[in-house]
Design an enzyme around this catalytic site. Structure first.
Site, PDB file in Angstrom:
ATOM      1  N   ASP A  21       0.866  -1.169   0.000  1.00  0.00           N
ATOM      2  CA  ASP A  21       0.000   0.000   0.000  1.00  0.00           C
ATOM      3  C   ASP A  21       0.911   1.231   0.000  1.00  0.00           C
ATOM      4  O   ASP A  21       1.861   1.293   0.777  1.00  0.00           O
ATOM      5  CB  ASP A  21      -0.855  -0.007   1.274  1.00  0.00           C
ATOM      6  N   ASP A  79      -2.953   4.570  -2.323  1.00  0.00           N
ATOM      7  CA  ASP A  79      -4.034   5.037  -1.459  1.00  0.00           C
ATOM      8  C   ASP A  79      -4.481   6.466  -1.787  1.00  0.00           C
ATOM      9  O   ASP A  79      -3.644   7.346  -2.012  1.00  0.00           O
ATOM     10  CB  ASP A  79      -3.519   5.006  -0.009  1.00  0.00           C
ATOM     11  N   GLU A 111      -6.293   3.898  -5.949  1.00  0.00           N
ATOM     12  CA  GLU A 111      -7.593   4.008  -5.286  1.00  0.00           C
ATOM     13  C   GLU A 111      -8.154   5.365  -5.681  1.00  0.00           C
ATOM     14  O   GLU A 111      -7.627   6.402  -5.280  1.00  0.00           O
ATOM     15  CB  GLU A 111      -7.442   3.926  -3.765  1.00  0.00           C
ATOM     16  N   HIS A 151     -11.140  -3.584   3.070  1.00  0.00           N
ATOM     17  CA  HIS A 151     -11.128  -3.287   4.510  1.00  0.00           C
ATOM     18  C   HIS A 151     -11.921  -2.037   4.847  1.00  0.00           C
ATOM     19  O   HIS A 151     -11.966  -1.645   6.009  1.00  0.00           O
ATOM     20  CB  HIS A 151      -9.677  -3.106   4.952  1.00  0.00           C
ATOM     21  N   ASP A 152     -12.507  -1.383   3.851  1.00  0.00           N
ATOM     22  CA  ASP A 152     -13.252  -0.141   4.098  1.00  0.00           C
ATOM     23  C   ASP A 152     -14.762  -0.309   3.977  1.00  0.00           C
ATOM     24  O   ASP A 152     -15.509   0.646   4.198  1.00  0.00           O
ATOM     25  CB  ASP A 152     -12.834   0.943   3.091  1.00  0.00           C
TER      26      ASP A 152
END
Ligand code: NOJ
Length: 552
Positions: A98, A199, A249, A317-318
């Site tokens: 990430d 990210d 992202e 994970h969000d």
């Protein structure tokens, strides 16, 4: 279409805190991941996306980085990381990290310097502004709630943060800052990692930077702002020095801009778009809009077919667990609907990502009190709901429906007290359904969701049409079924998925009738007929894939 390893690959996302705890401190770690590589190999995935493992005070579980070139002690050491990378590579599994470069932690040395004085050489690494008549520079709201501006008493200015106040945003207009970030990126790539998930990258440019006065709170003032293309081109040039994969992202990026972002010459190899997943909030009202969902996905398919590449995902994970949101997590339908969702997205054009536990059909977590919740945005939301006069019960129900902690509960490896994740109380409460939903049980049941994913992966690897074939949506107006074909010179695949809890009838369109005669059923989540009837009714969440060889 150009062949690339990352187009043929299947990714697996690991949230390290919740994957496997090797030293029994209740927190997952790098050695735990290494221990489970054979499991991932068995599933058949090709690369891992690791959520942040860098040094961090953990305000946002690793997305607030205080040292980009050190490993968070909770997760182990740099030597553990190197070992994980080497062993993954030995097994033929690639690893992407990430990359969080929209912001750092407020505990990063650069920010500490930046905060020290107005004339500090690091001041301009971050975004500082004067207030206006005692008020913040604008009334923009941060993504996690509250103002994007935080006042610093010492230097009497405000700094900008798109997320939490402990996550100050970098100033991408500062050349020196960019160079420092780029050399950090090269440092990781020189270690031999295989790429990055980048990210919050659509936030790196802010309108505010150019506009002096108090602005009204218009959403998106710091999301995909014109001029961002210059930064993204520079970043891309760094990436292009290496043979890696990149996935951005990209919240706020619409399908009409897909090519710019994820086209063959785009900023990234692929991006996580938010349009289909953005529809989940409606679940609170229990009205999953299947047509809108199909449209969002198909728009991205058409936008990039032959021109670029998609990143395919249903969970991360969000967001809450897909089987609880888009499927049905009751005992009757959990496995069936988990498989339906799996087939639905897996055979679209793009690189599929599986989020840990998705391959088991893991579900949302019934948190019983706000004390059990860890993620900062949910705590903030709970406070806001209470301030607005909502009862504890209502506030908790809302938080439960949407909290990111739904997908962050520890991975369920077995039916042991702590599900084989750890020998001690984990950092986040275990889902009580580990009793029945766990890896051990899944591996012992040839009909499990796990083996369904394994089959999807194998099929995708066997047939180039499922990777490179063109996409066509069939029956776009259907209110329950998502139907599409993937086609190349070797074969046509027809995917039919009932996304609803009701039986759904279909009629194969005229132009496909000839194909339907030669169609062979290759995978389904019910015991289905082997041929493809021209009209038929699919059971709730029934999913079928047919293959039509072009040779015969
Ligand atoms: C997106 C990440 O996926 C999320 O977990 C994080 O909180 C924000 N970016 C801020 O870094």
């Amino acid at each position: 279409m150009k062949k690339k390893w990352w187009k043929e690959a299947v990714g697996y996302q690991i949230y390290p805190r919740s994957f496997k705890d090797s030293n029994n401190d209740g927190i997952g770690d790098l050695n735990g991941i290494r221990e489970k590589l054979p499991y991932l190999k068995k599933l058949g995935i090709d690369f891992i996306w690791l959520n942040p493992v860098y040094q961090s005070p953990n305000v946002d579980n690793g997305y607030d980085i205080s040292d980009y070139q050190a490993i968070m002690a909770d997760f182990g050491t740099m030597a553990d990381f190197d070992l994980l990378l080497a062993e993954a590579h030995k097994l033929g599994i690639k690893l992407i990290m990430d990359l969080v470069v929209n912001h750092s932690s407020d505990q990063h040395e650069w920010f500490k310097e930046s905060k020290a004085s107005k004339d500090n050489p690091y001041r301009d690494y971050y975004i500082w502004k004067d207030g206006i008549q005692g008020e913040p520079p604008s009334d923009w709201q941060a993504i996690f709630g509250g103002s994007v501006w935080e006042y610093d008493e010492k230097t009497e200015q405000y700094y900008f943060h798109a997320f939490a106040k402990e996550q100050p945003d970098f100033n991408w207009e500062n050349e020196q800052l960019k160079e420092r970030l780029f050399s950090m990126i090269r440092w990781w790539l020189d270690k031999g990692i295989d790429g990055f998930r980048v990210d919050a990258i659509s936030h790196i440019r802010k309108d505010a930077h150019h506009l002096p006065a108090l602005l009204e709170n218009v959403p998106g003032r710091y999301q995909n702002i014109p001029g961002i293309e210059h930064y993204l081109e520079e970043l891309k040039q760094v990436f292009e020095e290496y043979d890696i994969m990149t996935v951005g992202e990209a919240s706020g990026v619409k399908a009409v801009e897909a090519e710019q972002w994820a086209g063959d010459d785009g900023y990234f190899n692929m991006i996580f778009e938010f349009e289909h997943i953005g529809l989940w909030k409606q679940e609170q009202e229990k009205n999953f809009d299947i047509k809108a969902f199909k449209k969002a996905l198909s728009n991205w398919q058409y936008a990039l077919d032959g021109k670029g590449w998609n990143a395919l995902y249903m969970e991360n994970h969000d967001v809450p667990r897909s089987v609880s949101v888009f499927g049905n997590d009751s005992e009757e339908y959990r496995e069936i609907s988990a498989k339906a969702l799996a087939m639905m997205y897996f055979f679209l054009q793009g690189t599929p990502f599986i989020y840990q536990g998705q391959e088991l059909g893991m579900t949302n977590m019934p948190f019983e009190s706000i004390e059990e919740i860890n993620t900062l945005d949910s705590k903030q939301l709970y406070r806001e709901l209470q301030d607005a006069g909502k009862s504890e019960e209502t506030a908790l129900a809302t938080v439960n429906a949407i909290t990111r902690d739904n997908s962050r509960t520890p991975m369920q490896w077995s039916n042991d007290q702590y599900a084989g994740f750890s020998n001690t109380e984990p950092w986040l409460r275990m889902n009580p359904n580990k009793q029945t939903i766990n890896v051990e049980a899944a591996l012992a049941d040839s009909d499990s969701v796990f083996y369904f994913y394994q089959k999807l992966i194998r099929l995708r690897k066997q047939h180039s049409a499922l990777v490179y074939g063109s996409f066509e949506e069939i029956l776009p107006e259907h209110e329950q079924l998502y139907v599409y074909t993937r086609r190349n010179e070797e074969a046509v695949f027809l995917v039919l998925v009932n996304l609803s809890e009701q039986p759904a009838s279909y009629q194969i369109p005229k132009h496909m009738k000839q194909l339907s005669e030669k169609a062979q059923l290759v995978l389904s989540n019910y015991q289905a007929a082997q041929d493809l009837p021209l009209t038929d009714t699919l059971a709730p969440f029934e999913a079928r894939t047919y293959q039509i060889d072009m040779g015969n």
